[in-house]
Design an enzyme around this catalytic site. Structure first.
Site, PDB file in Angstrom:
ATOM      1  CG  HIS A  56      -6.766   0.905  -1.719  1.00  0.00           C
ATOM      2  ND1 HIS A  56      -7.108   0.407  -0.549  1.00  0.00           N
ATOM      3  CD2 HIS A  56      -7.848   0.587  -2.790  1.00  0.00           C
ATOM      4  CE1 HIS A  56      -8.445  -0.248  -0.856  1.00  0.00           C
ATOM      5  NE2 HIS A  56      -8.723  -0.015  -1.969  1.00  0.00           N
ATOM      6  CB  CYS A  84      -1.022   0.005   1.208  1.00  0.00           C
ATOM      7  SG  CYS A  84      -0.177   0.211   2.945  1.00  0.00           S
ATOM      8  CB  SER A  85       3.377   2.501   2.252  1.00  0.00           C
ATOM      9  OG  SER A  85       4.318   1.476   2.625  1.00  0.00           O
ATOM     10  CG  HIS A 118      -4.519   0.225   3.728  1.00  0.00           C
ATOM     11  ND1 HIS A 118      -3.753  -0.342   2.963  1.00  0.00           N
ATOM     12  CD2 HIS A 118      -5.779   1.017   2.737  1.00  0.00           C
ATOM     13  CE1 HIS A 118      -4.445  -0.334   1.624  1.00  0.00           C
ATOM     14  NE2 HIS A 118      -5.707   0.251   1.697  1.00  0.00           N
TER      15      HIS A 118
END
Length: 336
Positions: free
Chosen positions: A306, A241-242, A294
């Site tokens: 995402h 996610c990041s 998240h």
């Protein structure tokens, strides 16, 4: 060109806070470590050396076989990576060698901002995947090619008859020559190679990358819809996610922290009613009041893009979707 005043202040503030977290002796020791460069299309960094399973071999060789590795894993195999991988680093990325242990090296990846190490994001990788020496870095003085396609091939010849290596979006390589729609670049240890000009953007310096809009960042993200999730993923072969949000910004010339927990502490706080395209949205345990776990990117109309988890892929969801809406923990803006 627009000025990056807000961004520069942000980065300097982040580094100031990071440096304060180290003692003078630690900072001095770090400065004496030697630099190296990633010598595979995507290097995977582990929490400890020697954690590899048999099926992880394609990720630890030189060259790597990322598609083979990712496609060979079932859901349970991917889930096992959670907590065992740190991050990834792209071909030609600068790293600082922090420690050596047998056939492994602990490195810090430059430009992946984290309070864990002032030199960059730390993790262990096979020693055979890095190239030491300053010769490669000096080649960047002539400019660089930034890969804008999700993935593209490096070729051994200008006529693109011999494939050398498939590389990822956001990869930066020293620019040597432009010739009839082809771009000649330097590699860390295999000499000059060629790229298709339509797959890259050419710049003399990092500051020459045009200041993006939020819509620019979102458009970059949409190029990866359907791409499978990969814990610690930082490339066009797979994102976490990041890693997804970081890479979309970095490829557009803006460097933000690597992890969602730190991304949620930087930038400018934005109220939900004021959200704009490109803003980062955060989700936390305990109905949004606990630890951030998240991050997604706002695209407008109450929706986000995402890379959710090991069971799925890069996708678009409404913020209020079950599993996210009740855990909404706020938003941050990294663009003026």
């Amino acid at each position: 060109m627009k000025k990056r005043k807000g961004f520069i202040v942000l980065v300097l503030s982040f580094f100031a806070l990071s440096i304060l977290a180290f003692s003078p002796n630690e900072a001095s020791a770090s400065s004496k470590k030697k630099s190296a460069y990633v010598d595979v299309s995507v290097a995977t960094l582990w929490t400890e050396p020697g954690l590899l399973r048999t099926l992880d071999a394609p990720s630890a060789s030189n060259p790597v076989q990322l598609d083979e590795w990712i496609n060979s894993m079932k859901y349970e195999d991917k889930l096992w990576l959670v907590g065992n991988l740190e991050t990834q680093a792209l071909y030609g990325s600068k790293v600082t060698i922090l420690e050596e242990r047998g056939k492994w090296v602990k490195v810090a990846v430059a430009n992946q901002l984290t309070p864990r190490n002032e030199a960059g994001y730390p993790g262990w990788m096979p020693k055979g995947q890095v190239k030491t020496g300053k010769a490669f870095e000096q080649q960047f003085k002539k400019g660089f090619a930034l890969v804008k396609a999700p993935k593209t091939w490096l070729y051994s010849d200008s006529k693109h008859r011999s494939k050398f290596m498939e590389i990822s979006f956001d990869t930066r390589l020293p620019l040597l020559q432009v010739k009839k729609g082809k771009v000649k670049v330097m590699t860390p240890s295999n000499g000059a190679k060629w790229l298709d000009k339509k797959d890259v953007a050419l710049y003399q310096d990092e500051k020459d990358i045009p200041v993006p809009t939020g819509k620019d960042i979102v458009q970059s993200g949409k190029e990866f819809l359907g791409l499978p999730y990969l814990w610690a993923g930082m490339s066009g072969f797979g994102f976490d996610c990041s890693g997804f949000t970081y890479t979309m910004y970095h490829a557009n010339g803006v460097t933000i922290p690597r992890d969602s927990t730190v991304q949620a502490q930087q930038g400018k706080k934005v109220e939900r009613k004021d959200l704009k395209s490109g803003d980062l949205l955060f989700f936390a345990y305990d109905e949004g009041k606990g630890k951030v776990h998240h991050v997604g990117m706002y695209i407008g109309d109450g929706k986000m893009i995402h890379s959710p988890n090991s069971s799925t892929h890069v996708r678009i969801d409404e913020i209020k979707t079950s599993g996210y809406g009740e855990e909404y923990a706020g938003a941050r803006r990294y663009l003026d």
